[in-house]
Enzyme design. Structure first.
Site, PDB file in Angstrom:
ATOM      1  N   SER A  42      91.266  66.376  24.324  1.00  0.00           N
ATOM      2  CA  SER A  42      91.212  65.111  25.067  1.00  0.00           C
ATOM      3  C   SER A  42      91.245  65.245  26.593  1.00  0.00           C
ATOM      4  CB  SER A  42      92.394  64.230  24.630  1.00  0.00           C
ATOM      5  OG  SER A  42      93.616  64.778  25.109  1.00  0.00           O
ATOM      6  N   THR A  78      86.825  56.542  23.572  1.00  0.00           N
ATOM      7  CA  THR A  78      87.200  56.396  24.980  1.00  0.00           C
ATOM      8  C   THR A  78      86.158  55.627  25.779  1.00  0.00           C
ATOM      9  OG1 THR A  78      87.517  57.685  27.006  1.00  0.00           O
ATOM     10  CG2 THR A  78      86.194  58.709  25.323  1.00  0.00           C
ATOM     11  N   ASP A  79      86.601  55.047  26.906  1.00  0.00           N
ATOM     12  CA  ASP A  79      85.646  54.389  27.815  1.00  0.00           C
ATOM     13  C   ASP A  79      84.760  55.418  28.520  1.00  0.00           C
ATOM     14  OD1 ASP A  79      87.578  55.477  29.537  1.00  0.00           O
ATOM     15  OD2 ASP A  79      88.064  53.584  30.525  1.00  0.00           O
ATOM     16  N   GLU A  80      85.168  56.703  28.472  1.00  0.00           N
ATOM     17  CA  GLU A  80      84.408  57.711  29.226  1.00  0.00           C
ATOM     18  C   GLU A  80      83.009  57.936  28.653  1.00  0.00           C
ATOM     19  OE1 GLU A  80      86.634  61.034  30.677  1.00  0.00           O
ATOM     20  OE2 GLU A  80      88.527  59.989  30.412  1.00  0.00           O
ATOM     21  N   TYR A 135      83.839  66.641  27.735  1.00  0.00           N
ATOM     22  CA  TYR A 135      84.725  65.824  26.890  1.00  0.00           C
ATOM     23  C   TYR A 135      84.024  64.520  26.494  1.00  0.00           C
ATOM     24  CZ  TYR A 135      88.258  62.239  25.939  1.00  0.00           C
ATOM     25  OH  TYR A 135      88.959  61.185  25.390  1.00  0.00           O
ATOM     26  N   LYS A 195      82.861  63.128  22.755  1.00  0.00           N
ATOM     27  CA  LYS A 195      83.349  61.872  22.155  1.00  0.00           C
ATOM     28  C   LYS A 195      82.164  60.935  21.874  1.00  0.00           C
ATOM     29  CE  LYS A 195      87.045  60.632  21.467  1.00  0.00           C
ATOM     30  NZ  LYS A 195      87.987  60.798  20.332  1.00  0.00           N
ATOM     31  N   ARG A 248      87.377  67.368  41.140  1.00  0.00           N
ATOM     32  CA  ARG A 248      86.903  67.797  39.818  1.00  0.00           C
ATOM     33  C   ARG A 248      85.368  67.773  39.836  1.00  0.00           C
ATOM     34  NH1 ARG A 248      88.821  63.672  35.283  1.00  0.00           N
ATOM     35  NH2 ARG A 248      90.585  65.053  35.002  1.00  0.00           N
TER      36      ARG A 248
HETATM   37  P1  NAD Z   1      96.244  64.487  22.779  1.00  0.00           P
HETATM   38  O1  NAD Z   1      95.450  65.597  23.351  1.00  0.00           O
HETATM   39  O2  NAD Z   1      97.580  64.163  23.359  1.00  0.00           O
HETATM   40  O3  NAD Z   1      96.494  64.760  21.216  1.00  0.00           O
HETATM   41  C1  NAD Z   1      95.497  65.218  20.359  1.00  0.00           C
HETATM   42  C2  NAD Z   1      96.158  65.649  19.064  1.00  0.00           C
HETATM   43  O4  NAD Z   1      95.120  66.095  18.169  1.00  0.00           O
HETATM   44  C3  NAD Z   1      97.139  66.806  19.230  1.00  0.00           C
HETATM   45  O5  NAD Z   1      98.333  66.539  18.516  1.00  0.00           O
HETATM   46  C4  NAD Z   1      96.403  67.992  18.637  1.00  0.00           C
HETATM   47  O6  NAD Z   1      97.272  68.958  18.059  1.00  0.00           O
HETATM   48  C5  NAD Z   1      95.541  67.311  17.590  1.00  0.00           C
HETATM   49  N1  NAD Z   1      94.332  68.098  17.263  1.00  0.00           N
HETATM   50  C6  NAD Z   1      93.458  68.677  18.124  1.00  0.00           C
HETATM   51  N2  NAD Z   1      92.484  69.304  17.458  1.00  0.00           N
HETATM   52  C7  NAD Z   1      92.731  69.107  16.130  1.00  0.00           C
HETATM   53  C8  NAD Z   1      92.071  69.481  14.944  1.00  0.00           C
HETATM   54  N3  NAD Z   1      90.949  70.209  14.971  1.00  0.00           N
HETATM   55  N4  NAD Z   1      92.593  69.083  13.756  1.00  0.00           N
HETATM   56  C9  NAD Z   1      93.744  68.363  13.710  1.00  0.00           C
HETATM   57  N5  NAD Z   1      94.411  67.983  14.803  1.00  0.00           N
HETATM   58  C10 NAD Z   1      93.910  68.340  16.006  1.00  0.00           C
HETATM   59  O7  NAD Z   1      95.286  63.219  22.805  1.00  0.00           O
HETATM   60  P2  NAD Z   1      95.643  61.691  23.028  1.00  0.00           P
HETATM   61  O8  NAD Z   1      95.731  61.423  24.482  1.00  0.00           O
HETATM   62  O9  NAD Z   1      96.744  61.307  22.144  1.00  0.00           O
HETATM   63  O10 NAD Z   1      94.281  61.013  22.529  1.00  0.00           O
HETATM   64  C11 NAD Z   1      94.119  60.624  21.167  1.00  0.00           C
HETATM   65  C12 NAD Z   1      92.725  60.076  20.986  1.00  0.00           C
HETATM   66  O11 NAD Z   1      92.508  58.985  21.869  1.00  0.00           O
HETATM   67  C13 NAD Z   1      91.621  61.095  21.279  1.00  0.00           C
HETATM   68  O12 NAD Z   1      90.612  60.937  20.316  1.00  0.00           O
HETATM   69  C14 NAD Z   1      91.136  60.705  22.677  1.00  0.00           C
HETATM   70  O13 NAD Z   1      89.774  61.039  22.833  1.00  0.00           O
HETATM   71  C15 NAD Z   1      91.344  59.208  22.640  1.00  0.00           C
HETATM   72  N6  NAD Z   1      91.582  58.614  23.965  1.00  0.00           N
HETATM   73  C16 NAD Z   1      92.644  59.015  24.728  1.00  0.00           C
HETATM   74  C17 NAD Z   1      92.843  58.402  25.973  1.00  0.00           C
HETATM   75  C18 NAD Z   1      94.030  58.757  26.840  1.00  0.00           C
HETATM   76  O14 NAD Z   1      94.159  58.182  27.926  1.00  0.00           O
HETATM   77  N7  NAD Z   1      94.911  59.634  26.419  1.00  0.00           N
HETATM   78  C19 NAD Z   1      91.953  57.412  26.442  1.00  0.00           C
HETATM   79  C20 NAD Z   1      90.874  57.076  25.639  1.00  0.00           C
HETATM   80  C21 NAD Z   1      90.701  57.648  24.400  1.00  0.00           C
HETATM   81  P1  TYD Z   2      93.277  62.247  33.746  1.00  0.00           P
HETATM   82  O1  TYD Z   2      94.699  61.812  33.512  1.00  0.00           O
HETATM   83  O2  TYD Z   2      92.936  63.689  33.550  1.00  0.00           O
HETATM   84  O3  TYD Z   2      92.362  61.295  32.852  1.00  0.00           O
HETATM   85  P2  TYD Z   2      90.730  61.113  32.859  1.00  0.00           P
HETATM   86  O4  TYD Z   2      90.100  62.231  33.577  1.00  0.00           O
HETATM   87  O5  TYD Z   2      90.456  61.140  31.391  1.00  0.00           O
HETATM   88  O6  TYD Z   2      90.485  59.773  33.493  1.00  0.00           O
HETATM   89  O7  TYD Z   2      92.883  61.864  35.209  1.00  0.00           O
HETATM   90  C1  TYD Z   2      92.985  60.519  35.681  1.00  0.00           C
HETATM   91  C2  TYD Z   2      92.442  60.499  37.090  1.00  0.00           C
HETATM   92  O8  TYD Z   2      93.325  61.256  37.926  1.00  0.00           O
HETATM   93  C3  TYD Z   2      91.083  61.151  37.214  1.00  0.00           C
HETATM   94  O9  TYD Z   2      90.306  60.428  38.165  1.00  0.00           O
HETATM   95  C4  TYD Z   2      91.389  62.543  37.730  1.00  0.00           C
HETATM   96  C5  TYD Z   2      92.634  62.322  38.581  1.00  0.00           C
HETATM   97  N1  TYD Z   2      93.567  63.462  38.648  1.00  0.00           N
HETATM   98  C6  TYD Z   2      94.012  63.923  39.896  1.00  0.00           C
HETATM   99  O10 TYD Z   2      93.648  63.374  40.959  1.00  0.00           O
HETATM  100  N2  TYD Z   2      94.880  64.973  39.937  1.00  0.00           N
HETATM  101  C7  TYD Z   2      95.301  65.608  38.812  1.00  0.00           C
HETATM  102  O11 TYD Z   2      96.063  66.598  38.911  1.00  0.00           O
HETATM  103  C8  TYD Z   2      94.861  65.110  37.523  1.00  0.00           C
HETATM  104  C9  TYD Z   2      95.299  65.759  36.246  1.00  0.00           C
HETATM  105  C10 TYD Z   2      93.994  64.033  37.503  1.00  0.00           C
END
Ligand code: NAD
Ligand code: TYD
Length: 370
Positions: free
Chosen positions: A98, A147-149, A173, A177, A304
């Site tokens: 993720s 995700t919105d990405e 990423y 997705k 980035r």
């Molecule tokens: P995370 O990285 O914290 O957790 C991912 C989990 O998936 C981990 O526990 C990992 O062990 C498990 N995993 C990874 N590969 C695996 C595999 N092959 N089989 C089984 N388990 C596996 O992610 P998150 O932030 O909790 O995100 C969860 C979901 O939400 C993802 O699909 C991500 O794309 C989506 N999402 C997250 C965000 C965010 O802001 N965190 C935003 C939009 C969408």
């Molecule tokens: P992140 O939490 O990695 O989520 P995403 O890239 O999925 O949006 O990053 C959120 C925003 O913060 C993104 O624009 C990248 C920026 N960022 C920093 O400026 N510094 C950092 O160390 C990290 C991890 C992210």
């Protein structure tokens, strides 16, 4: 739901769900939320990559409503066995790689888990769902968390992403997705699998691994370390409190229309630099540092590659159809989040292992100060 005929195993389909990735940030929050809200059992299939952490589920130790299974979503035989044994009424699919920065350093695992893994999971789900008896078949759902990405980036002033926006992913990423979204869509159109997809904005809250912006800034700030802001810090994200995301998923699972996509957002568009300064002010208030304001630690570093400038989610479809709106404002959610990290120093310490430090070196070691 009452009135369901028991399946061949003698149990109704309606008391269990299969959650993938339930030891990750959102998945763990979801399992806590799900069990508290429904009392149903959640079978949690998680590979425990660096991002998976069973300590996030410690409060459920000994609770029979949480069944943890360590394994890969790409292991079709394992998933088939779990589906046959537990007979879930739904699969809620969180498991993924993720983190955008990690996808830039090593895209292969993103394709493996997010694309191939989702394919294997869909095939296992199809094999399980197809022969189910009528009412169980009608009740079953596959909820794909995305995700919105996948929608790409927005210019300032452009309307927020609706569900009709094209998929225009920019990072490895986001592309992985987007591919998984397409697979899920096709398994519905071709095979009739009853899917729903949610595309949400940036989540924040308890149990988030401190590689993402908000927890990284909190833990670095507490340690008196630099707060690395990529580029000018004017990139905009829409922030969603994780427990609001969980309630949205419950709504979509119960009442979302099959085959549809629902955007989930917090109505909180903010530039990164503003987020970082808000965290600094909260730390100044809650854990003052004798060396001075935490804002002194803000450090602009190299940007980035391919950094998306702005994401914004239009979540009106979810509100119109299912009446969902987020409960938290950014101000209330970020205060709860900072407090949680202050109150859970052990959790934070335990995730900052050797591999975490290696990641900090890999991602930040080469970035010159901007
Ligand atoms: P995370 O990285 O914290 O957790 C991912 C989990 O998936 C981990 O526990 C990992 O062990 C498990 N995993 C990874 N590969 C695996 C595999 N092959 N089989 C089984 N388990 C596996 O992610 P998150 O932030 O909790 O995100 C969860 C979901 O939400 C993802 O699909 C991500 O794309 C989506 N999402 C997250 C965000 C965010 O802001 N965190 C935003 C939009 C969408
Ligand atoms: P992140 O939490 O990695 O989520 P995403 O890239 O999925 O949006 O990053 C959120 C925003 O913060 C993104 O624009 C990248 C920026 N960022 C920093 O400026 N510094 C950092 O160390 C990290 C991890 C992210």
């Amino acid at each position: 739901m009452a009135g369901y005929a028991p399946g061949p195993g003698g149990r109704n389909l309606d008391v269990t769900i299969l959650v993938t990735g339930g030891a990750g940030f959102i998945g763990a929050n979801f399992i806590h939320d799900w069990i508290a809200a429904t009392g149903e059992t959640a079978v949690n299939l998680d590979a425990l990559t660096y991002a998976g952490n069973l300590e996030s589920l410690e409060a459920l130790a000994g609770d029979p409503r949480h069944v943890f299974v360590r394994g890969d979503i790409g292991d079709r035989a394992l998933v088939e066995r779990l589906l046959g044994e537990h007979r879930p009424r739904a699969i809620v699919h969180f498991a993924a790689e993720s983190h955008v920065d990690r996808s830039i350093h090593g895209p292969g695992t993103f394709v493996q888990t997010n694309v191939n893994g989702t394919f294997e999971l869909l095939e296992a789900a199809r094999g399980y769902w197809s022969p189910l008896p009528g009412p169980d078949r009608a009740r079953f759902r596959f909820l794909h968390v995305s995700t919105d990405e996948v929608y790409g980036t927005l210019r300032p002033g452009e309307p927020a992403f609706t569900e009709e926006h094209r998929h225009l992913p920019n990072s490895p990423y986001a592309a992985s997705k987007a591919a998984s979204d397409h697979l899920v869509r096709a398994w519905h159109h071709t095979y009739g699998l009853p899917v729903v997809t949610t595309n949400c904005s940036n989540n924040y809250g308890p149990y988030q691994f401190p590689e993402k912006l908000i927890p990284l800034m909190i833990v670095n700030g507490l340690a008196g370390k630099p707060l690395p802001v990529y580029g000018d810090g004017m990139q905009v994200r829409d922030w969603l409190y994780v427990r609001d995301h969980c309630s949205a998923i419950r709504e979509v699972l119960e009442r979302g229309r099959i085959g549809e996509t629902y955007n989930v957002g917090g109505w909180n568009e903010k530039p990164n630099i503003e987020i970082v300064h808000t965290i600094c002010s909260l730390l100044d208030e809650l854990r003052p540092d004798p060396a001075g304001s935490h804002a002194r630690l803000v450090t602009h570093v190299a940007d980035r590659p391919g950094h998306d400038r702005r994401y914004a989610i239009d979540a009106r479809k979810l509100e119109r159809e299912l009446g969902w709106r987020p409960a938290e404002t950014f101000e209330s959610g970020i205060r709860k989040t900072v407090r949680w990290y202050l109150d859970n120093a052990d959790w934070v310490r335990n995730v900052q292992t050797g591999s975490y430090r290696a990641w900090l070196d890999q991602n930040y070691g080469h970035r010159e100060h901007a």
